[in-house]
Motif scaffolding. Structure first.
Motif, PDB file in Angstrom:
ATOM      1  N   TYR A  89      24.771  -6.373 -20.443  1.00  0.00           N
ATOM      2  CA  TYR A  89      23.655  -7.309 -20.599  1.00  0.00           C
ATOM      3  C   TYR A  89      22.524  -7.029 -19.611  1.00  0.00           C
ATOM      4  CZ  TYR A  89      25.775 -10.668 -23.894  1.00  0.00           C
ATOM      5  OH  TYR A  89      26.299 -11.287 -25.006  1.00  0.00           O
ATOM      6  N   ALA A  90      22.451  -5.804 -19.126  1.00  0.00           N
ATOM      7  CA  ALA A  90      21.395  -5.477 -18.166  1.00  0.00           C
ATOM      8  C   ALA A  90      20.011  -5.739 -18.744  1.00  0.00           C
ATOM      9  CB  ALA A  90      21.515  -4.019 -17.734  1.00  0.00           C
ATOM     10  N   ASP A  91      19.844  -5.552 -20.044  1.00  0.00           N
ATOM     11  CA  ASP A  91      18.528  -5.715 -20.663  1.00  0.00           C
ATOM     12  C   ASP A  91      18.035  -7.157 -20.653  1.00  0.00           C
ATOM     13  OD1 ASP A  91      20.470  -6.539 -22.524  1.00  0.00           O
ATOM     14  OD2 ASP A  91      19.195  -6.034 -24.232  1.00  0.00           O
ATOM     15  N   ARG A  92      18.965  -8.115 -20.572  1.00  0.00           N
ATOM     16  CA  ARG A  92      18.582  -9.526 -20.641  1.00  0.00           C
ATOM     17  C   ARG A  92      18.966 -10.319 -19.393  1.00  0.00           C
ATOM     18  NH1 ARG A  92      22.253 -10.306 -25.774  1.00  0.00           N
ATOM     19  NH2 ARG A  92      21.497  -8.166 -25.903  1.00  0.00           N
ATOM     20  N   SER A  93      19.520  -9.637 -18.413  1.00  0.00           N
ATOM     21  CA  SER A  93      20.000 -10.326 -17.218  1.00  0.00           C
ATOM     22  C   SER A  93      18.862 -11.010 -16.475  1.00  0.00           C
ATOM     23  CB  SER A  93      20.698  -9.345 -16.280  1.00  0.00           C
ATOM     24  OG  SER A  93      19.753  -8.571 -15.577  1.00  0.00           O
ATOM     25  N   PHE A  94      19.215 -11.968 -15.654  1.00  0.00           N
ATOM     26  CA  PHE A  94      18.239 -12.662 -14.821  1.00  0.00           C
ATOM     27  C   PHE A  94      17.518 -11.673 -13.904  1.00  0.00           C
ATOM     28  CE2 PHE A  94      20.429 -16.114 -16.544  1.00  0.00           C
ATOM     29  CZ  PHE A  94      19.892 -17.338 -16.146  1.00  0.00           C
ATOM     30  N   ILE A  95      18.244 -10.681 -13.416  1.00  0.00           N
ATOM     31  CA  ILE A  95      17.654  -9.676 -12.529  1.00  0.00           C
ATOM     32  C   ILE A  95      16.521  -8.930 -13.231  1.00  0.00           C
ATOM     33  CG2 ILE A  95      18.116  -7.476 -11.370  1.00  0.00           C
ATOM     34  CD1 ILE A  95      20.960  -8.585 -10.807  1.00  0.00           C
ATOM     35  N   THR A  96      16.750  -8.517 -14.464  1.00  0.00           N
ATOM     36  CA  THR A  96      15.763  -7.753 -15.222  1.00  0.00           C
ATOM     37  C   THR A  96      14.532  -8.592 -15.544  1.00  0.00           C
ATOM     38  OG1 THR A  96      17.511  -6.399 -16.186  1.00  0.00           O
ATOM     39  CG2 THR A  96      15.404  -6.435 -17.349  1.00  0.00           C
ATOM     40  N   ARG A  97      14.724  -9.883 -15.791  1.00  0.00           N
ATOM     41  CA  ARG A  97      13.610 -10.754 -16.179  1.00  0.00           C
ATOM     42  C   ARG A  97      12.861 -11.344 -14.987  1.00  0.00           C
ATOM     43  NH1 ARG A  97      15.705 -15.118 -18.588  1.00  0.00           N
ATOM     44  NH2 ARG A  97      17.894 -14.559 -18.279  1.00  0.00           N
ATOM     45  N   LEU A  98      13.416 -11.187 -13.792  1.00  0.00           N
ATOM     46  CA  LEU A  98      12.813 -11.788 -12.603  1.00  0.00           C
ATOM     47  C   LEU A  98      11.336 -11.411 -12.404  1.00  0.00           C
ATOM     48  CD1 LEU A  98      13.161 -13.448  -9.968  1.00  0.00           C
ATOM     49  CD2 LEU A  98      13.902 -11.311  -8.864  1.00  0.00           C
ATOM     50  N   PRO A  99      10.919 -10.153 -12.627  1.00  0.00           N
ATOM     51  CA  PRO A  99       9.513  -9.806 -12.363  1.00  0.00           C
ATOM     52  C   PRO A  99       8.508 -10.389 -13.356  1.00  0.00           C
ATOM     53  CG  PRO A  99      10.937  -7.850 -12.301  1.00  0.00           C
ATOM     54  CD  PRO A  99      11.730  -8.954 -12.924  1.00  0.00           C
ATOM     55  N   ARG A 100       8.961 -11.134 -14.341  1.00  0.00           N
ATOM     56  CA  ARG A 100       8.088 -11.589 -15.422  1.00  0.00           C
ATOM     57  C   ARG A 100       7.586 -13.026 -15.248  1.00  0.00           C
ATOM     58  NH1 ARG A 100      12.217  -9.716 -20.281  1.00  0.00           N
ATOM     59  NH2 ARG A 100      12.508  -7.554 -19.604  1.00  0.00           N
ATOM     60  N   LEU A 101       7.646 -13.567 -14.059  1.00  0.00           N
ATOM     61  CA  LEU A 101       7.419 -15.002 -13.876  1.00  0.00           C
ATOM     62  C   LEU A 101       5.998 -15.379 -13.499  1.00  0.00           C
ATOM     63  CD1 LEU A 101      10.757 -15.997 -12.082  1.00  0.00           C
ATOM     64  CD2 LEU A 101      10.210 -15.979 -14.539  1.00  0.00           C
ATOM     65  N   GLY A 102       5.080 -14.423 -13.526  1.00  0.00           N
ATOM     66  CA  GLY A 102       3.687 -14.745 -13.259  1.00  0.00           C
ATOM     67  C   GLY A 102       3.415 -14.962 -11.785  1.00  0.00           C
ATOM     68  N   GLN A 103       2.643 -16.007 -11.493  1.00  0.00           N
ATOM     69  CA  GLN A 103       2.263 -16.323 -10.114  1.00  0.00           C
ATOM     70  C   GLN A 103       2.622 -17.781  -9.805  1.00  0.00           C
ATOM     71  OE1 GLN A 103      -1.948 -15.139 -10.366  1.00  0.00           O
ATOM     72  NE2 GLN A 103      -1.444 -13.373  -9.090  1.00  0.00           N
ATOM     73  N   PRO A 104       3.911 -18.063  -9.701  1.00  0.00           N
ATOM     74  CA  PRO A 104       4.335 -19.458  -9.530  1.00  0.00           C
ATOM     75  C   PRO A 104       4.275 -19.934  -8.081  1.00  0.00           C
ATOM     76  CG  PRO A 104       6.251 -18.038  -9.626  1.00  0.00           C
ATOM     77  CD  PRO A 104       5.047 -17.146  -9.842  1.00  0.00           C
ATOM     78  N   ASP A 105       4.128 -21.240  -7.927  1.00  0.00           N
ATOM     79  CA  ASP A 105       4.314 -21.895  -6.635  1.00  0.00           C
ATOM     80  C   ASP A 105       5.774 -22.297  -6.449  1.00  0.00           C
ATOM     81  OD1 ASP A 105       1.449 -22.026  -5.882  1.00  0.00           O
ATOM     82  OD2 ASP A 105       1.323 -23.388  -7.606  1.00  0.00           O
ATOM     83  N   ILE A 106       6.432 -22.592  -7.565  1.00  0.00           N
ATOM     84  CA  ILE A 106       7.833 -23.003  -7.571  1.00  0.00           C
ATOM     85  C   ILE A 106       8.560 -22.209  -8.646  1.00  0.00           C
ATOM     86  CG2 ILE A 106       9.443 -24.914  -8.011  1.00  0.00           C
ATOM     87  CD1 ILE A 106       7.206 -26.825  -7.100  1.00  0.00           C
ATOM     88  N   ILE A 107       9.732 -21.690  -8.310  1.00  0.00           N
ATOM     89  CA  ILE A 107      10.598 -21.012  -9.280  1.00  0.00           C
ATOM     90  C   ILE A 107      11.890 -21.808  -9.392  1.00  0.00           C
ATOM     91  CG2 ILE A 107      11.914 -18.930  -9.813  1.00  0.00           C
ATOM     92  CD1 ILE A 107       9.841 -17.361  -8.156  1.00  0.00           C
ATOM     93  N   ILE A 108      12.251 -22.166 -10.616  1.00  0.00           N
ATOM     94  CA  ILE A 108      13.524 -22.843 -10.863  1.00  0.00           C
ATOM     95  C   ILE A 108      14.416 -21.873 -11.634  1.00  0.00           C
ATOM     96  CG2 ILE A 108      14.698 -24.809 -11.890  1.00  0.00           C
ATOM     97  CD1 ILE A 108      12.088 -26.374 -11.676  1.00  0.00           C
TER      98      ILE A 108
END
Length: 219
Positions: A89-108
């Motif tokens: 599941y490397a293609d969908r893991s949280f690690i792989t998607r982490l860089p896609r979060l934009g410019q947040p002040d808060i990450i949940i």
């Protein structure tokens, strides 16, 4: 019933990004190609959640006075690279998607449910010299995720939601690693579910428990 909690001005308008699994999905409100659990039209065999406004994260954004930056949630995804039936599941893991979060002040981050359900091995506590092979176990994968969340988003405040009813080794590992990186965690309690997923009531319960922990809330 809406959650009536007063806001502190400093929290108003802060940008929130969500990194999650099926609990945080809703059709049309996650990146194209990500698998969803909650759909429009409603699948009554699986859930009573009929609109995006009923999701926990929408309620947190709306009632918390925040702005949604990105919701990158993917149904069935794991923090680790190990998926159901031993699939990669490397293609969908949280690690792989982490860089896609934009410019947040808060990450949940709302993870570890599928790691628990898919039988992912906990592995060893490891905070340095993590190899790719380590990422197929939970503890090194979570350590990698939290470490790089700080590196990629140094100005953002990170929170981790831990679901209820999960394997004790996964729950305890999550708390240990969150404490290591000084990342606050929110341990959910007594969430109403159908087919293992939050109902309308469950979504409201999650939102309430999360809002109690976020900055700018006065209880």
């Amino acid at each position: 019933m809406a959650i009536a909690l007063p806001l502190a001005f400093s929290a108003y308008g802060q940008r929130v990004s969500i990194l999650g699994d099926s609990y945080s999905t809703f059709q049309g409100h996650i990146p194209p190609g990500n698998i969803t659990w909650y759909t429009d039209p409603l699948d009554t065999a699986r859930t009573d959640v009929a609109s995006v406004e009923q999701t926990w994260w929408y309620q947190v954004i709306e009632q918390g006075g925040y702005t949604l930056e990105v919701n990158d949630s993917y149904s069935g995804s794991t923090v680790s690279f190990h998926g159901y039936g031993g699939a990669d599941y490397a293609d969908r893991s949280f690690i792989t998607r982490l860089p896609r979060l934009g410019q947040p002040d808060i990450i949940i981050i709302f993870g570890c449910t599928n790691d628990s359900w898919a039988g992912v091995e906990p592995g060893k506590y490891k905070y340095r010299n993590i190899r790719k092979t380590d990422l197929y176990t939970y503890r090194p994968a979570l350590a990698w995720l939290l470490r790089y969340s700080r590196m990629l988003y140094p100005e953002a405040k990170v929170y981790y939601i831990i679901g209820d009813g999960l394997r004790e080794d996964i729950v305890e590992s999550t708390k240990v690693i969150c404490r290591h990186y000084r990342i606050p965690y929110i341990q959910l309690e007594d969430i109403d579910k159908k087919w293992g997923h939050p109902t309308v009531l469950g979504m409201r319960q999650i939102a309430e428990q999360v809002l109690r922990k976020l900055p700018g809330r006065v209880l």
